[in-house]
Write a protein that holds these residues in place. Structure first.
Motif, PDB file in Angstrom:
ATOM      1  N   THR A   1       0.757  -1.305  -0.080  1.00 38.56           N
ATOM      2  CA  THR A   1      -0.119   0.077   0.066  1.00 38.56           C
ATOM      3  C   THR A   1       1.099   1.335  -0.199  1.00 38.56           C
ATOM      4  O   THR A   1       0.570   2.148  -0.551  1.00 38.56           O
ATOM      5  N   LEU A   2       1.838   1.206   0.671  1.00 39.89           N
ATOM      6  CA  LEU A   2       2.849   2.516   0.862  1.00 39.89           C
ATOM      7  C   LEU A   2       3.514   2.373  -0.521  1.00 39.89           C
ATOM      8  O   LEU A   2       3.720   3.639  -1.039  1.00 39.89           O
ATOM      9  N   LEU A   3       4.026   1.419  -1.122  1.00 40.98           N
ATOM     10  CA  LEU A   3       4.712   1.500  -2.477  1.00 40.98           C
ATOM     11  C   LEU A   3       3.645   2.246  -3.392  1.00 40.98           C
ATOM     12  O   LEU A   3       4.374   2.771  -4.062  1.00 40.98           O
ATOM     13  N   GLY A   4       2.435   2.035  -3.247  1.00 39.44           N
ATOM     14  CA  GLY A   4       1.448   2.682  -4.384  1.00 39.44           C
ATOM     15  C   GLY A   4       1.341   4.076  -4.200  1.00 39.44           C
ATOM     16  O   GLY A   4       0.566   4.763  -4.890  1.00 39.44           O
ATOM     17  N   ALA A   5       1.606   4.564  -3.060  1.00 35.93           N
ATOM     18  CA  ALA A   5       1.462   5.995  -2.588  1.00 35.93           C
ATOM     19  C   ALA A   5       2.449   6.740  -3.339  1.00 35.93           C
ATOM     20  O   ALA A   5       3.311   6.610  -3.635  1.00 35.93           O
ATOM     21  N   PRO A   6       2.159   8.286  -3.404  1.00 36.29           N
ATOM     22  CA  PRO A   6       3.109   9.314  -4.056  1.00 36.29           C
ATOM     23  C   PRO A   6       4.335   9.034  -3.079  1.00 36.29           C
ATOM     24  O   PRO A   6       4.324   9.049  -1.957  1.00 36.29           O
ATOM     25  N   GLY A   7       5.704   9.084  -3.896  1.00 34.17           N
ATOM     26  CA  GLY A   7       6.702   8.844  -3.297  1.00 34.17           C
ATOM     27  C   GLY A   7       6.856   7.493  -2.274  1.00 34.17           C
ATOM     28  O   GLY A   7       7.909   7.380  -1.440  1.00 34.17           O
ATOM     29  N   GLY A   8       6.290   6.620  -2.978  1.00 35.45           N
ATOM     30  CA  GLY A   8       5.936   5.211  -2.184  1.00 35.45           C
ATOM     31  C   GLY A   8       7.268   4.462  -2.080  1.00 35.45           C
ATOM     32  O   GLY A   8       7.617   3.984  -0.778  1.00 35.45           O
ATOM     33  N   PRO A   9       8.298   4.336  -2.925  1.00 39.10           N
ATOM     34  CA  PRO A   9       9.439   3.687  -2.749  1.00 39.10           C
ATOM     35  C   PRO A   9      10.301   4.299  -1.810  1.00 39.10           C
ATOM     36  O   PRO A   9      10.874   3.685  -0.765  1.00 39.10           O
TER      37      PRO A   9
END
Length: 264
Positions: free
Chosen positions: A230-238
């Motif tokens: 889920t975090l990976l798909g957020a803006p700036g996720g990586p």
């Protein structure tokens, strides 16, 4: 009788075999969090993988003498879980402290079970599969959606507690001593970063459980691996995922200090 034994275990027997083994549980937890942090950071860099405790424990098992390390780790988790369980019956404990000790006893007991399963070659369930199965079981019960929602809100509350504990440095109250100014500064930094990162990851897990309750879809309930996705798909996720991985590793290093200086 249980109260007396528990009292005796807390009254001046520092340094005995049980306490040493229990402190070993904190050390093993540190190793586990460092492996988890490495896995999470790799996902952030695009290398893939599964961010869950079973994967981290399997990585430990693949190391030289890995199976021996897993069995020693399981014994340490059992000792720490038993220590926390004894705190539940310790005279003079407040109700909230008993509840926290009971929760920790369950946590370390579950870690011991997972570690033993992997050491015996049966492997561990995927974290997301466990979360989905747990949510599905709750959802099928009367008022199941409310139960899943309550779990989600409970996890969010735990996440807030972790962030608060890291931000305010209340975790230092868990330590009897920090061995000097230089070590104290390092422990303070590692604990702050580690607790806040764990809190952030737990917060996402809590939101996913709550969303599963709202949509009546247990498949939406995810564990740490789902939170990382889920975090990976957020803006700036990586970048966020790499920072969480670094935070988990920091918590692992803090756990080494806790193994040495924890108030037992």
């Amino acid at each position: 009788m249980a109260n007396n034994k528990s009292s005796q275990a807390r009254s001046g027997k520092s340094g005995d075999a049980w306490e040493t083994a229990a402190r070993g549980g904190y050390f093993v937890s540190g190793v586990l969090h460092i492996f988890l942090g490495f896995i999470v950071a790799k996902i952030g860099f695009g290398s893939g993988g599964e961010a869950d405790q079973s994967t981290a424990l399997s990585s430990i098992g693949d190391a030289p003498l890995g199976n021996v390390i897993l069995w020693i780790s399981a014994m340490a988790f059992i000792a720490l879980g038993a220590w926390q369980l004894a705190d539940v019956f310790h005279r003079g404990q407040e109700a909230k402290d008993r509840a926290k000790a009971a929760g920790k006893a369950v946590l370390y007991g579950a870690l011991a079970f997972t570690t033993i399963s992997i050491a015996m070659g049966s492997g561990g369930s995927d974290g997301d599969e466990q979360s989905e199965g747990f949510a599905s079981s709750l959802m099928s019960a009367p008022a199941g959606r409310f139960l899943v929602g309550a779990v989600g809100l409970g996890i969010i509350a735990g996440a807030v507690y972790h962030v608060h504990k890291g931000w305010t440095k209340k975790f230092l109250q868990d330590l009897a001593a920090t061995g000097g100014r230089e070590l104290s500064k390092a422990v303070r930094t590692l604990g702050t970063v580690g607790y806040i990162a764990k809190g952030a990851a737990l917060g996402v897990v809590g939101v996913l459980f709550t969303y599963a309750a709202i949509t009546a879809d247990p498949d939406k309930a995810k564990g740490l691996d789902g939170a990382v996705e889920t975090l990976l798909g957020a803006p700036g996720g990586p970048i966020l995922v790499v920072l969480v991985g670094i935070g988990f590793a920091a918590y692992g290093l803090y756990s080494f200090a806790r193994a040495r200086y924890a108030r037992m």
